[in-house]
Enzyme design. Structure first.
Site, PDB file in Angstrom:
ATOM      1  N   ARG A  30      62.093  -2.524  21.755  1.00 39.57           N
ATOM      2  CA  ARG A  30      62.622  -1.870  22.959  1.00 39.57           C
ATOM      3  C   ARG A  30      62.118  -0.451  23.100  1.00 39.57           C
ATOM      4  NH1 ARG A  30      68.374  -3.097  21.871  1.00 39.57           N
ATOM      5  NH2 ARG A  30      68.481  -5.304  22.312  1.00 39.57           N
ATOM      6  N   ARG A  50      67.837 -22.320   2.557  1.00 38.04           N
ATOM      7  CA  ARG A  50      68.100 -21.063   1.852  1.00 38.04           C
ATOM      8  C   ARG A  50      69.598 -20.933   1.659  1.00 38.04           C
ATOM      9  NH1 ARG A  50      64.721 -18.785  -1.171  1.00 38.04           N
ATOM     10  NH2 ARG A  50      65.391 -16.637  -0.755  1.00 38.04           N
ATOM     11  N   TYR A 102      68.135 -23.767  13.033  1.00 40.20           N
ATOM     12  CA  TYR A 102      68.656 -22.413  12.848  1.00 40.20           C
ATOM     13  C   TYR A 102      69.458 -22.017  14.089  1.00 40.20           C
ATOM     14  CZ  TYR A 102      68.207 -17.414  11.425  1.00 40.20           C
ATOM     15  OH  TYR A 102      68.426 -16.115  11.058  1.00 40.20           O
ATOM     16  N   ARG A 136      63.056 -13.387  17.078  1.00 40.13           N
ATOM     17  CA  ARG A 136      64.440 -12.960  17.214  1.00 40.13           C
ATOM     18  C   ARG A 136      64.584 -11.450  17.247  1.00 40.13           C
ATOM     19  NH1 ARG A 136      68.585 -16.432  15.345  1.00 40.13           N
ATOM     20  NH2 ARG A 136      69.572 -14.774  14.177  1.00 40.13           N
ATOM     21  N   ARG A 171      71.282  -7.179   2.458  1.00 42.00           N
ATOM     22  CA  ARG A 171      72.121  -6.273   3.250  1.00 42.00           C
ATOM     23  C   ARG A 171      73.495  -6.091   2.628  1.00 42.00           C
ATOM     24  NH1 ARG A 171      71.961 -10.269   8.588  1.00 42.00           N
ATOM     25  NH2 ARG A 171      72.609 -12.124   7.479  1.00 42.00           N
ATOM     26  N   ASP A 218      72.467 -20.446  16.347  1.00 34.72           N
ATOM     27  CA  ASP A 218      73.515 -19.430  16.405  1.00 34.72           C
ATOM     28  C   ASP A 218      74.815 -20.118  16.831  1.00 34.72           C
ATOM     29  OD1 ASP A 218      71.888 -17.323  15.693  1.00 34.72           O
ATOM     30  OD2 ASP A 218      71.326 -16.842  17.758  1.00 34.72           O
ATOM     31  N   GLU A 265      74.627  -9.021  -0.096  1.00 36.99           N
ATOM     32  CA  GLU A 265      74.127 -10.360   0.216  1.00 36.99           C
ATOM     33  C   GLU A 265      72.807 -10.596  -0.502  1.00 36.99           C
ATOM     34  OE1 GLU A 265      74.705 -11.007   4.415  1.00 36.99           O
ATOM     35  OE2 GLU A 265      73.059 -12.451   4.452  1.00 36.99           O
TER      36      GLU A 265
END
Ligand code: UDP
Length: 371
Positions: free
Chosen positions: A175, A254, A353, A171, A285, A355, A305
């Site tokens: 770049r 989780r 998982y 994921r 985060r 999105d 979090e």
């Protein structure tokens, strides 16, 4: 009351299904054990700020039809996710791109970055990555792995990177341009006014009962207010193992715990998402919600979090798709496939998982097959 479908869970999967089923002339009763709709995409306004109560949700997709689909229900803003990572006293841009590499090694050109990463990868001699650690190392080399991946991933999944499947890290794009857009997708944004409004629109004209636990309804044959209900089929978007009373053993998930507070400052961290990538900081985060909608409010709301193992009584967020759990899930999925009147959907029902765009895609495919 007689319905075609009992939809268990008022999240994105259930709401998409109910919306489409209604269009096709079917009746649904949507129940949810929480006291609100929208599942984990639920947002709630506080001091003029839409708080992502169950964690940050940034809509992104490359599927134009799904983008057009969600845009029926809300107008999306032009938010682009560009998280920042804090490692000790260093600050880096995500995803890993020329801004990250330049800061890390004091270099400027893509060739310099590529050379450093290639040299680090070469020194490792990994031929076939067997786990997340090896996968990550063979993609990004030692420095990026140690500073930006290792600690964060261990915190998020509660397991050493050597015991996690390689695919999680696919994921994260690498770049060689100066581009901090976290996602590679063509379309991205946050629904103006929050996600709850989308689900509200989807469920317009659909019967919804909140604070209603499916397992109690099943036992009683009635809703908590005594109303008798019957239905031809069930769409279940809860945990598939719970549906089957964990007869093959429990699947692992989780969970996340949020410490949310309102601060009397206008701008706390200057970005919606700041990741803390070293293991020693206990949270993964900090989300500053107002920045998802370019908020100008006088105060701000932040959420720290904390990632934790799921246990009964807390909310499950992520399936732990390692080999052991996937094999166990397959047993439940085989059982589910033999059901004539029960369908399973969503992150928890399909132990995937997903999105948000993939949830909607899957729900639309489910409706197409059903109706
Ligand atoms: N990740 C990481 N460092 C970061 C952010 C993410 O190593 O700063 C890795 C980590 O393995 C995590 C995965 O990328 O499990 C996916 O993280 P992301 O934040 O994209 O997922 P989300 O929780 O938002 O679905």
């Amino acid at each position: 009351m007689k319905y075609d479908y009992l939809v268990v869970g008022a999240g994105l999967f259930g709401a998409t299904f109910a919306y489409e089923a209604k269009k096709k002339g079917k009746t649904c009763l949507v129940i949810d054990k929480r006291d609100h709709i929208a599942g984990n995409v639920y947002t709630k306004e506080q001091s003029g700020i839409n708080v992502h109560v169950y964690g940050a949700h940034i809509f992104h997709t490359s599927n134009k039809s799904i983008w057009d689909y969600v845009n029926q229900f809300a107008e999306f803003n032009n938010y682009i996710n560009s998280p920042v990572a804090v490692y000790k006293d260093e600050l880096y841009n995500l995803p890993f791109n020329m801004n990250t590499f330049s800061k890390m090694w004091g270099i400027r050109t893509p060739q310099e970055a590529k050379d450093i990463i290639a040299k680090q990868i070469e020194d490792l001699h990994i031929t076939e990555p067997k786990n997340l650690e090896e996968q990550a190392l063979s993609l990004v080399g030692t420095d990026v792995y140690e500073k930006l991946i290792k600690g964060y991933t261990q915190k998020q999944w509660g397991r050493p990177c050597t015991e996690l499947p390689a695919f999680i890290i696919r994921r994260l794009p690498l770049r060689f341009i100066y581009d901090n857009n976290y996602f590679n997708d063509r379309y991205q944004g946050i629904p103006m006014g929050g996600y709850t409004k989308i689900v509200e629109k989807m469920l317009e004209g659909v019967d919804v009962k909140l604070s209603e636990d499916f397992f109690d309804v099943k036992k009683r044959g009635k809703l908590s207010d005594g109303t008798e209900v019957s239905y031809d089929k069930i769409l279940f978007t809860g945990q598939i193992d719970e549906y089957y009373e964990s007869k093959f053993g429990p699947l692992e998930y989780r969970s996340v715990r949020f410490e949310t507070e309102e601060l009397q400052v206008e701008n706390y961290q200057g970005n919606a998402v700041v990741n803390y990538t070293e293991y020693e900081v206990p949270y993964t985060r900090i989300i500053e919600h107002k920045h998802f909608e370019f908020g100008q409010q006088p105060t701000t709301i932040i959420s720290k979090e904390y990632s934790s193992e799921w246990k009964p009584g807390v909310e499950p967020y992520y399936p732990v798709n390692n080999e052991k759990n996937n094999a166990l899930y397959q047993k439940y999925a085989d059982l589910a496939a033999s059901e004539k009147n029960v369908i399973f959907g969503g992150r928890l029902g399909q132990y995937k998982y997903y999105d948000m765009d993939k949830v909607i895609e899957a729900a639309l495919a489910c409706v197409a097959e059903e109706l």
